[in-house]
Design a protein around this motif. Structure first.
Motif, PDB file in Angstrom:
ATOM      1  N   ILE A 182       9.398 -12.577   8.455  1.00  0.00           N
ATOM      2  CA  ILE A 182       8.286 -11.384   8.793  1.00  0.00           C
ATOM      3  C   ILE A 182       8.671 -10.900   7.924  1.00  0.00           C
ATOM      4  CG2 ILE A 182       6.819  -9.459   9.918  1.00  0.00           C
ATOM      5  CD1 ILE A 182       6.266 -11.535  11.583  1.00  0.00           C
ATOM      6  N   TYR A 183       8.546  -9.631   6.620  1.00  0.00           N
ATOM      7  CA  TYR A 183       9.245  -8.683   6.009  1.00  0.00           C
ATOM      8  C   TYR A 183       8.580  -7.584   5.939  1.00  0.00           C
ATOM      9  CZ  TYR A 183      10.284 -13.514   4.403  1.00  0.00           C
ATOM     10  OH  TYR A 183      10.783 -15.182   4.339  1.00  0.00           O
ATOM     11  N   LEU A 184       9.364  -6.510   5.609  1.00  0.00           N
ATOM     12  CA  LEU A 184       8.819  -5.478   5.636  1.00  0.00           C
ATOM     13  C   LEU A 184       9.676  -4.034   4.988  1.00  0.00           C
ATOM     14  CD1 LEU A 184       6.611  -2.977   6.926  1.00  0.00           C
ATOM     15  CD2 LEU A 184       7.862  -2.650   8.971  1.00  0.00           C
ATOM     16  N   GLY A 185       9.200  -3.277   3.993  1.00  0.00           N
ATOM     17  CA  GLY A 185       9.796  -2.615   2.913  1.00  0.00           C
ATOM     18  C   GLY A 185       9.231  -1.557   2.726  1.00  0.00           C
ATOM     19  N   TYR A 186       9.797  -0.410   2.558  1.00  0.00           N
ATOM     20  CA  TYR A 186       9.222   0.433   2.186  1.00  0.00           C
ATOM     21  C   TYR A 186      10.853   1.134   1.175  1.00  0.00           C
ATOM     22  CZ  TYR A 186       8.279   6.082   1.598  1.00  0.00           C
ATOM     23  OH  TYR A 186       8.237   6.926   2.420  1.00  0.00           O
ATOM     24  N   ASP A 187       9.783   1.882  -0.113  1.00  0.00           N
ATOM     25  CA  ASP A 187      10.006   2.516  -0.933  1.00  0.00           C
ATOM     26  C   ASP A 187      10.674   3.968  -1.515  1.00  0.00           C
ATOM     27  OD1 ASP A 187      10.481  -0.443  -2.166  1.00  0.00           O
ATOM     28  OD2 ASP A 187       8.441  -0.417  -3.413  1.00  0.00           O
TER      29      ASP A 187
ATOM     30  N   LEU B 114       0.738  -1.224  -0.234  1.00  0.00           N
ATOM     31  CA  LEU B 114       0.254   0.000   0.264  1.00  0.00           C
ATOM     32  C   LEU B 114       0.783   1.224  -0.124  1.00  0.00           C
ATOM     33  CD1 LEU B 114      -2.818   0.523   0.252  1.00  0.00           C
ATOM     34  CD2 LEU B 114      -3.160   1.091   2.918  1.00  0.00           C
ATOM     35  N   TYR B 115       0.889   2.215  -0.644  1.00  0.00           N
ATOM     36  CA  TYR B 115       1.576   2.927  -1.233  1.00  0.00           C
ATOM     37  C   TYR B 115       3.076   2.760  -1.654  1.00  0.00           C
ATOM     38  CZ  TYR B 115      -2.853   5.559   0.403  1.00  0.00           C
ATOM     39  OH  TYR B 115      -3.590   5.947  -0.143  1.00  0.00           O
ATOM     40  N   ASN B 116       3.880   3.189  -0.398  1.00  0.00           N
ATOM     41  CA  ASN B 116       4.616   2.838  -0.973  1.00  0.00           C
ATOM     42  C   ASN B 116       5.543   1.783   0.572  1.00  0.00           C
ATOM     43  OD1 ASN B 116       5.854   4.171  -2.784  1.00  0.00           O
ATOM     44  ND2 ASN B 116       6.116   5.824  -1.644  1.00  0.00           N
ATOM     45  N   VAL B 117       4.806   0.681   1.020  1.00  0.00           N
ATOM     46  CA  VAL B 117       5.271   0.085   2.598  1.00  0.00           C
ATOM     47  C   VAL B 117       4.503  -1.493   1.911  1.00  0.00           C
ATOM     48  CG1 VAL B 117       4.804  -0.447   4.993  1.00  0.00           C
ATOM     49  CG2 VAL B 117       4.760   1.992   3.888  1.00  0.00           C
ATOM     50  N   THR B 118       5.971  -1.971   2.139  1.00  0.00           N
ATOM     51  CA  THR B 118       5.401  -3.274   1.846  1.00  0.00           C
ATOM     52  C   THR B 118       5.458  -4.226   3.143  1.00  0.00           C
ATOM     53  OG1 THR B 118       6.149  -3.694  -0.268  1.00  0.00           O
ATOM     54  CG2 THR B 118       5.687  -5.590   0.639  1.00  0.00           C
ATOM     55  N   LEU B 119       4.516  -5.646   3.490  1.00  0.00           N
ATOM     56  CA  LEU B 119       4.593  -6.321   4.161  1.00  0.00           C
ATOM     57  C   LEU B 119       4.564  -7.739   3.712  1.00  0.00           C
ATOM     58  CD1 LEU B 119       4.521  -6.615   7.402  1.00  0.00           C
ATOM     59  CD2 LEU B 119       2.329  -6.414   7.852  1.00  0.00           C
ATOM     60  N   GLY B 120       5.564  -8.795   4.178  1.00  0.00           N
ATOM     61  CA  GLY B 120       5.140  -9.917   3.876  1.00  0.00           C
ATOM     62  C   GLY B 120       5.244 -11.050   4.775  1.00  0.00           C
ATOM     63  N   ILE B 121       4.465 -12.157   4.744  1.00  0.00           N
ATOM     64  CA  ILE B 121       4.621 -13.665   5.826  1.00  0.00           C
ATOM     65  C   ILE B 121       4.973 -14.806   5.016  1.00  0.00           C
ATOM     66  CG2 ILE B 121       2.430 -13.882   5.722  1.00  0.00           C
ATOM     67  CD1 ILE B 121       3.081 -14.478   8.728  1.00  0.00           C
ATOM     68  N   SER B 122       6.004 -15.468   5.306  1.00  0.00           N
ATOM     69  CA  SER B 122       5.925 -16.246   4.693  1.00  0.00           C
ATOM     70  C   SER B 122       5.952 -17.298   5.725  1.00  0.00           C
ATOM     71  CB  SER B 122       7.290 -16.576   3.785  1.00  0.00           C
ATOM     72  OG  SER B 122       8.545 -17.071   4.144  1.00  0.00           O
ATOM     73  N   ILE B 123       5.277 -18.710   5.359  1.00  0.00           N
ATOM     74  CA  ILE B 123       5.498 -20.232   5.883  1.00  0.00           C
ATOM     75  C   ILE B 123       5.736 -21.063   5.500  1.00  0.00           C
ATOM     76  CG2 ILE B 123       3.811 -21.253   7.771  1.00  0.00           C
ATOM     77  CD1 ILE B 123       1.595 -19.021   8.265  1.00  0.00           C
ATOM     78  N   HIS B 124       7.079 -22.057   5.455  1.00  0.00           N
ATOM     79  CA  HIS B 124       7.865 -22.828   5.163  1.00  0.00           C
ATOM     80  C   HIS B 124       7.458 -24.266   5.880  1.00  0.00           C
ATOM     81  CE1 HIS B 124       9.917 -19.346   2.886  1.00  0.00           C
ATOM     82  NE2 HIS B 124      10.149 -20.015   1.995  1.00  0.00           N
TER      83      HIS B 124
END
Length: 188
Positions: free
Chosen positions: A183-188, A151-161
């Protein structure tokens, strides 16, 4: 234990299947890790893959292959993934799913046992072992999932292996592969 890369951006789909594809072009990646190269029986891991945007379904599909050599144990993983783009106004969701076919093997000739040591003359490993190798290879399926929300310039992610905790035991008995969550968090 799953190998970890210090440059996680080099193998994005290995980290989270939702990272499949970054634009409408195909994406190729490769990563290599050589841990403690001056020691005998080092840890070496290579992963490479490809993902492609599928315009008809607004999704990504790809694969990657990982070869991991940890002393006497070798692991090979063939992974196929699918990630779907879902747009809700300005929110982009990308759920993903992976199917993994893996093989673990142990090379008994690279192992040393206590009954091979000469206890009297301190000459090291001089005898043949009386231990009988048991097992040595296991093949199984594994399943992973992931989700990214942007959303906008923020990305939030999760993975389960390792959703099904597959057996990876090289000897008799059951040795389930424990789940791994990221858990991942990024900003562009």
């Amino acid at each position: 234990q799953d190998p970890q890369f210090t440059t996680s951006f080099a193998g994005m789909t290995y980290t989270n299947p939702s990272f499949s594809g970054s634009d409408t072009m195909g994406t190729v990646f490769i990563a290599h890790r050589n841990q403690w190269p001056k020691l005998e029986g080092t840890y070496q891991t290579t992963v490479f893959g490809y993902s492609q945007y599928l315009s008809r379904t607004n999704s990504y599909s790809g694969f990657h292959f990982m070869y991991d050599k940890a002393g006497a144990i070798t692991t090979q993983r063939f992974t196929f993934n699918y990630a779907q783009n879902i747009k809700i106004k300005k929110l982009l969701l990308r759920p993903a799913f992976e199917v993994v076919y893996f093989n673990n093997e142990i090379d008994w000739s690279q192992l040393s046992f206590g009954d091979q040591i000469d206890p009297r003359q301190a000459q090291g490993f001089v005898y043949s072992t009386g231990d009988v190798p048991g097992g040595g290879s296991v093949t199984n399926l594994d399943f992973n999932t992931g989700m990214l929300a942007s959303l906008y310039n923020v990305t939030l992610g999760i993975s389960i292996h390792h959703l099904t905790k597959p057996n990876e035991g090289l000897l008799t008995g059951d040795s389930p592969l424990p789940r791994k969550t990221g858990i991942y968090l990024g900003y562009d």
